[in-house]
Write an enzyme that holds these catalytic residues in place. Sequence first.
Site, PDB file in Angstrom:
ATOM      1  N   ASP A 293      12.038  12.326   2.851  1.00 38.14           N
ATOM      2  CA  ASP A 293      12.669  11.019   2.970  1.00 38.14           C
ATOM      3  C   ASP A 293      14.179  11.214   2.923  1.00 38.14           C
ATOM      4  OD1 ASP A 293      11.533   7.907   2.454  1.00 38.14           O
ATOM      5  OD2 ASP A 293      13.668   8.211   2.034  1.00 38.14           O
TER       6      ASP A 293
ATOM      7  N   ARG B 124      -3.421   0.773   8.087  1.00 38.43           N
ATOM      8  CA  ARG B 124      -4.095  -0.527   8.162  1.00 38.43           C
ATOM      9  C   ARG B 124      -4.168  -1.170   6.777  1.00 38.43           C
ATOM     10  NH1 ARG B 124      -9.784   0.061  10.641  1.00 38.43           N
ATOM     11  NH2 ARG B 124      -9.366  -2.009  11.486  1.00 38.43           N
ATOM     12  N   VAL B 125      -3.187  -0.895   5.952  1.00 41.14           N
ATOM     13  CA  VAL B 125      -3.279  -1.287   4.539  1.00 41.14           C
ATOM     14  C   VAL B 125      -2.390  -2.480   4.249  1.00 41.14           C
ATOM     15  CG1 VAL B 125      -3.913   1.025   3.784  1.00 41.14           C
ATOM     16  CG2 VAL B 125      -1.498   0.404   3.952  1.00 41.14           C
TER      17      VAL B 125
ATOM     18  N   LYS C 109      -4.206  -1.183  16.725  1.00 39.31           N
ATOM     19  CA  LYS C 109      -3.398  -1.678  15.608  1.00 39.31           C
ATOM     20  C   LYS C 109      -2.545  -2.868  16.029  1.00 39.31           C
ATOM     21  CE  LYS C 109      -1.151  -2.378  11.893  1.00 39.31           C
ATOM     22  NZ  LYS C 109      -0.337  -1.440  11.142  1.00 39.31           N
TER      23      LYS C 109
ATOM     24  N   ARG D 232      -3.911 -11.900  14.385  1.00 37.17           N
ATOM     25  CA  ARG D 232      -3.524 -12.673  13.201  1.00 37.17           C
ATOM     26  C   ARG D 232      -2.384 -13.628  13.523  1.00 37.17           C
ATOM     27  NH1 ARG D 232      -2.320  -8.468   8.695  1.00 37.17           N
ATOM     28  NH2 ARG D 232      -2.053 -10.345   7.430  1.00 37.17           N
TER      29      ARG D 232
ATOM     30  N   GLY E 230       6.222 -13.428   7.993  1.00 26.49           N
ATOM     31  CA  GLY E 230       7.245 -12.406   7.803  1.00 26.49           C
ATOM     32  C   GLY E 230       6.655 -11.033   7.576  1.00 26.49           C
TER      33      GLY E 230
ATOM     34  N   CYS F 119       4.958  -6.372   9.898  1.00 23.49           N
ATOM     35  CA  CYS F 119       3.852  -6.291  10.858  1.00 23.49           C
ATOM     36  C   CYS F 119       3.792  -7.476  11.824  1.00 23.49           C
ATOM     37  CB  CYS F 119       2.531  -6.157  10.097  1.00 23.49           C
ATOM     38  SG  CYS F 119       2.403  -4.656   9.119  1.00 23.49           S
TER      39      CYS F 119
END
Length: 438
Positions: free
Chosen positions: A37, A163-164, A216, A223, A267, A270
Amino acid sequence: MTIDEQQASVAVIGLGKIGLTLAAVFATNGYYIFGADKNKEVVASINQGKSHINNEPGLDQLVSDAVENNQMRATSDNVEAVAHSSIIVVIVPVLVDTANQIDYQMIDAVVEDIAKGIKKGSLVIFETTLPPGDTKNRFGKRIEERSGLRLGTDFYLAYSPERVYSNRIIEDLEKYPKVVGGINEKSLLLASTFYKQALNCQLIEVSSIETAEFSKVAECVYRDVNIALANELAQFADQTGVNISEVIVASNSQPYSHIHSPGIGVGGHCIPIYPYFFINKGLNQGLTPLAREVNDGMAAYAISQVKKEVGSLANRNVLILGLSYRENVKEPTKSTTLLLIDQLLNMNANVFVNDPLFSDREIHAFGVTPLSLQDKSISKIDIIILQAYHDDYKNLNFKDFTNCKLLFDGRNQLKQEDIKKHGITYQSIGQQSEKGEW
């Protein structure tokens, strides 16, 4: 193929809430992790065995154990992490800019680093949400060009989208099947073998990398469209005097109805972002772009409803509850609060924000005034807008908001009777009351 046979060390590039959790779970299941990172404070914290991520149940202990057992260490040097690893997992953000164009700057830089450090036989897996085709055509080919290694022969390439959901990432990693696509059969086999051992989860192997990428983005579009439909129905319910929450319960008792909940906006990293991965690639008509317009328009709709009740907002003291895009998560990306702030300031309102997850300095950075709920000046607030329903607000007593004329419940969560008994008019989305009465 066992872990010992692979002798696998894994580079996890990007140690945010998902990347760090993945790294810690991989380490728990026997892999040696080199986490990378660019934030040196994050790297230092992890190397001390401390997670910098809050509100992820179980993560603190996993990180502490992984570091103590010498299963994980962090570095700010991507090339170093890649050079030490035979599997490279990429989970860095790809967002959109102010014009809703895809911003590849961060991930392009990571790919350049991968090309510098990669060795023959390595497997590269992208978990970052991407437009279909990018894993192979933008990133795989770039690694091939820069490294001199042949894609699919000298190094392998796969895609498996994260997908979490924040605050339950470890749980979701165990529960949700892992969608996996590879550049060829060998890439798919290597990736599937890795995830079976590293996550102990079910797999859905798909026929191509593009299918995995598409799946994905399609989840997020579904949604977004469903929420837009709920918001459209809620606005119509406002016009007809019907309670949309009651409607949704009744409608969804039919097994083929899955109406989502309406809200003041959408918001996060995603739903308000990933539909543009389709829109900018050609899906620029129909429900996908329309849903973005509807959902981004909910802030303006909420303010219009407030103005109908109280008139001009000039010089009114407006308190927004929640800077974060949703409850119990410290994340302001694409938060509806940012849209509310812009519009309220343009109307010359005095804007205050409360969010228990953010410091006063962090709130100040958005050009508004932070306000503690223990501050006596809450008695001067004219209007309250609930945007993120944090746990801290569940037992909020409104008796000290002695000057408040109106509360707009942007999440349809508060109890009307708790508001009205203090002489405050209650409004919400699709279930308004007239002057405190149905």
